[in-house]
Design a protein around this motif. Structure first.
Motif, PDB file in Angstrom:
ATOM      1  N   ASP A 176       1.684  12.378   1.934  1.00 12.57           N
ATOM      2  CA  ASP A 176       0.236  12.276   1.750  1.00 12.57           C
ATOM      3  C   ASP A 176      -0.045  11.380   0.558  1.00 12.57           C
ATOM      4  O   ASP A 176       0.846  11.036  -0.211  1.00 12.57           O
ATOM      5  N   ILE A 177      -1.304  10.993   0.393  1.00 10.39           N
ATOM      6  CA  ILE A 177      -1.688  10.144  -0.744  1.00 10.39           C
ATOM      7  C   ILE A 177      -2.807  10.807  -1.542  1.00 10.39           C
ATOM      8  O   ILE A 177      -3.534  10.143  -2.271  1.00 10.39           O
ATOM      9  N   SER A 178      -2.938  12.122  -1.425  1.00  8.21           N
ATOM     10  CA  SER A 178      -4.068  12.818  -2.044  1.00  8.21           C
ATOM     11  C   SER A 178      -3.988  12.837  -3.558  1.00  8.21           C
ATOM     12  O   SER A 178      -5.016  12.905  -4.238  1.00  8.21           O
ATOM     13  N   GLY A 179      -2.773  12.797  -4.111  1.00  6.77           N
ATOM     14  CA  GLY A 179      -2.641  12.819  -5.559  1.00  6.77           C
ATOM     15  C   GLY A 179      -2.982  14.157  -6.183  1.00  6.77           C
ATOM     16  O   GLY A 179      -3.161  14.257  -7.395  1.00  6.77           O
ATOM     17  N   VAL A 180      -3.084  15.206  -5.381  1.00  9.39           N
ATOM     18  CA  VAL A 180      -3.412  16.539  -5.896  1.00  9.39           C
ATOM     19  C   VAL A 180      -2.151  17.174  -6.461  1.00  9.39           C
ATOM     20  O   VAL A 180      -1.130  17.212  -5.812  1.00  9.39           O
ATOM     21  N   LEU A 184       1.093   2.056   0.259  1.00  7.68           N
ATOM     22  CA  LEU A 184       2.286   1.234   0.121  1.00  7.68           C
ATOM     23  C   LEU A 184       3.305   1.894  -0.800  1.00  7.68           C
ATOM     24  O   LEU A 184       4.504   1.921  -0.497  1.00  7.68           O
ATOM     25  N   HIS A 185       2.823   2.430  -1.904  1.00  8.28           N
ATOM     26  CA  HIS A 185       3.715   3.079  -2.868  1.00  8.28           C
ATOM     27  C   HIS A 185       4.450   4.259  -2.247  1.00  8.28           C
ATOM     28  O   HIS A 185       5.648   4.461  -2.489  1.00  8.28           O
ATOM     29  N   ARG A 186       3.743   5.029  -1.439  1.00  7.53           N
ATOM     30  CA  ARG A 186       4.328   6.228  -0.841  1.00  7.53           C
ATOM     31  C   ARG A 186       5.101   5.941   0.447  1.00  7.53           C
ATOM     32  O   ARG A 186       5.894   6.766   0.885  1.00  7.53           O
ATOM     33  N   GLY A 187       4.861   4.769   1.031  1.00  9.78           N
ATOM     34  CA  GLY A 187       5.424   4.518   2.355  1.00  9.78           C
ATOM     35  C   GLY A 187       6.480   3.436   2.472  1.00  9.78           C
ATOM     36  O   GLY A 187       7.248   3.434   3.432  1.00  9.78           O
ATOM     37  N   ILE A 188       6.537   2.535   1.512  1.00  7.21           N
ATOM     38  CA  ILE A 188       7.434   1.383   1.646  1.00  7.21           C
ATOM     39  C   ILE A 188       8.567   1.457   0.630  1.00  7.21           C
ATOM     40  O   ILE A 188       8.331   1.665  -0.566  1.00  7.21           O
ATOM     41  N   PHE A 189       9.799   1.264   1.134  1.00  7.97           N
ATOM     42  CA  PHE A 189      10.983   1.285   0.279  1.00  7.97           C
ATOM     43  C   PHE A 189      11.919   0.164   0.707  1.00  7.97           C
ATOM     44  O   PHE A 189      11.754  -0.419   1.780  1.00  7.97           O
ATOM     45  N   SER A 190      12.885  -0.124  -0.118  1.00  2.00           N
ATOM     46  CA  SER A 190      13.854  -1.152   0.261  1.00  2.00           C
ATOM     47  C   SER A 190      14.640  -0.665   1.480  1.00  2.00           C
ATOM     48  O   SER A 190      14.829   0.542   1.664  1.00  2.00           O
ATOM     49  N   PRO A 191      15.099  -1.588   2.319  1.00  2.65           N
ATOM     50  CA  PRO A 191      15.888  -1.183   3.485  1.00  2.65           C
ATOM     51  C   PRO A 191      17.097  -0.337   3.109  1.00  2.65           C
ATOM     52  O   PRO A 191      17.446   0.611   3.831  1.00  2.65           O
ATOM     53  N   GLY A 192      17.744  -0.639   1.995  1.00  2.00           N
ATOM     54  CA  GLY A 192      18.915   0.134   1.580  1.00  2.00           C
ATOM     55  C   GLY A 192      18.572   1.561   1.220  1.00  2.00           C
ATOM     56  O   GLY A 192      19.243   2.509   1.661  1.00  2.00           O
ATOM     57  N   ASP A 193      17.514   1.739   0.420  1.00  2.00           N
ATOM     58  CA  ASP A 193      17.076   3.094   0.046  1.00  2.00           C
ATOM     59  C   ASP A 193      16.667   3.891   1.279  1.00  2.00           C
ATOM     60  O   ASP A 193      16.997   5.073   1.410  1.00  2.00           O
ATOM     61  N   SER A 194      15.936   3.248   2.166  1.00  2.00           N
ATOM     62  CA  SER A 194      15.470   3.935   3.372  1.00  2.00           C
ATOM     63  C   SER A 194      16.644   4.394   4.231  1.00  2.00           C
ATOM     64  O   SER A 194      16.652   5.526   4.735  1.00  2.00           O
ATOM     65  N   ALA A 195      17.629   3.540   4.398  1.00  5.06           N
ATOM     66  CA  ALA A 195      18.787   3.879   5.223  1.00  5.06           C
ATOM     67  C   ALA A 195      19.569   5.046   4.620  1.00  5.06           C
ATOM     68  O   ALA A 195      19.984   5.967   5.339  1.00  5.06           O
ATOM     69  N   ARG A 196      19.752   5.035   3.310  1.00  3.39           N
ATOM     70  CA  ARG A 196      20.495   6.119   2.655  1.00  3.39           C
ATOM     71  C   ARG A 196      19.772   7.454   2.801  1.00  3.39           C
ATOM     72  O   ARG A 196      20.402   8.497   3.018  1.00  3.39           O
ATOM     73  N   ARG A 197      18.461   7.441   2.695  1.00  2.92           N
ATOM     74  CA  ARG A 197      17.698   8.684   2.831  1.00  2.92           C
ATOM     75  C   ARG A 197      17.688   9.176   4.270  1.00  2.92           C
ATOM     76  O   ARG A 197      17.765  10.379   4.521  1.00  2.92           O
ATOM     77  N   ARG A 198      17.590   8.281   5.212  1.00  3.89           N
ATOM     78  CA  ARG A 198      17.603   8.684   6.626  1.00  3.89           C
ATOM     79  C   ARG A 198      18.904   9.405   6.981  1.00  3.89           C
ATOM     80  O   ARG A 198      18.911  10.319   7.806  1.00  3.89           O
TER      81      ARG A 198
END
Length: 219
Positions: free
Chosen positions: A104-108, A46-60
């Motif tokens: 990824d979520i490996s944390g390495v 969730l931490h690595r995959g979910i963002f606010s709709p506004g942040d996601s749109a700006r990055r896209r």
């Protein structure tokens, strides 16, 4: 690693809802994680995959396709890209995030060590770059991580043998160079993406084009 996709998507919807209404990220993730009794790896998805709709749109809007780097200078966030490709090769879980970037979520990071899969990952990345024809390439690796200089040397040599114009360096703080670089940035680091003009999800393109059946979770 057990993952319940239905439960995870329910948590993702709640987390996205809270972020979209301005609730603090850390507190929202803890609230959702506790509600669904999520374990560490599920919370990390969730931490690595979910963002606010506004942040996601700006990055896209900043994301380029693989053809977008043709005849442009490209700076690669070395460990960020390499570790994600290695995770895919090792069939570890990846998340296709709201901002269309694969993570990824490996944390390495600090404990990273070169392995046989590292050579495979470098080969896949270089072959993808060769097909995309950037003007020049610079890979930046975090020098505080053990043997970063050795890894940079290997990547630099592989670029040259592939006929690509590029270099690789181990530097103390790659982020400072990446943020000010006059070209396209290859990274999935959201803090960097938010501060640059053009981005490519290089690891994502390598995974889609050169790694069969990756463990890719879409929320």
């Amino acid at each position: 690693m057990d993952i319940d996709p239905v439960l995870l998507r329910g948590g993702a919807e709640d987390f996205r809802y809270l972020l979209g209404r301005g609730y603090p990220r850390k507190n929202s993730l803890e609230l959702v994680g506790n509600r669904y009794s999520f374990r560490k790896h599920e919370r990390e998805l969730l931490h690595r995959g979910i963002f606010s709709p506004g942040d996601s749109a700006r990055r896209r809007e900043k994301l380029l396709g693989i053809g977008g780097v043709a005849r442009k200078p490209l700076a690669v966030d070395g460990y960020n890209v390499l570790i994600t490709v290695e995770a895919a090769l090792c069939q570890k879980p990846l998340v296709l995030a709201d901002d269309a970037v694969i993570r990824d979520i490996s944390g390495v990071s600090v404990g990273y060590r070169m392995r046989d899969v590292t050579v495979q990952a470098v080969e896949a990345i270089v072959e993808c770059l060769k097909a995309s024809d950037p003007e020049r390439i610079v890979f930046l690796f975090d020098s505080p991580i053990s043997r970063s200089g050795q890894l940079a040397k290997h990547v630099g040599e592989r670029l040259r043998t592939a006929g690509l114009s590029g270099e690789a360096f181990a530097v103390k703080v790659p982020e400072r160079i990446l943020i000010g670089y006059p070209g396209v940035i290859a990274t999935s680091d959201s803090a960097i993406i938010d501060r640059v003009a053009q981005v490519i999800d290089l690891a994502g393109h390598v995974i889609r084009q050169r790694i069969p059946n990756p463990w890719l979770i879409e929320l």
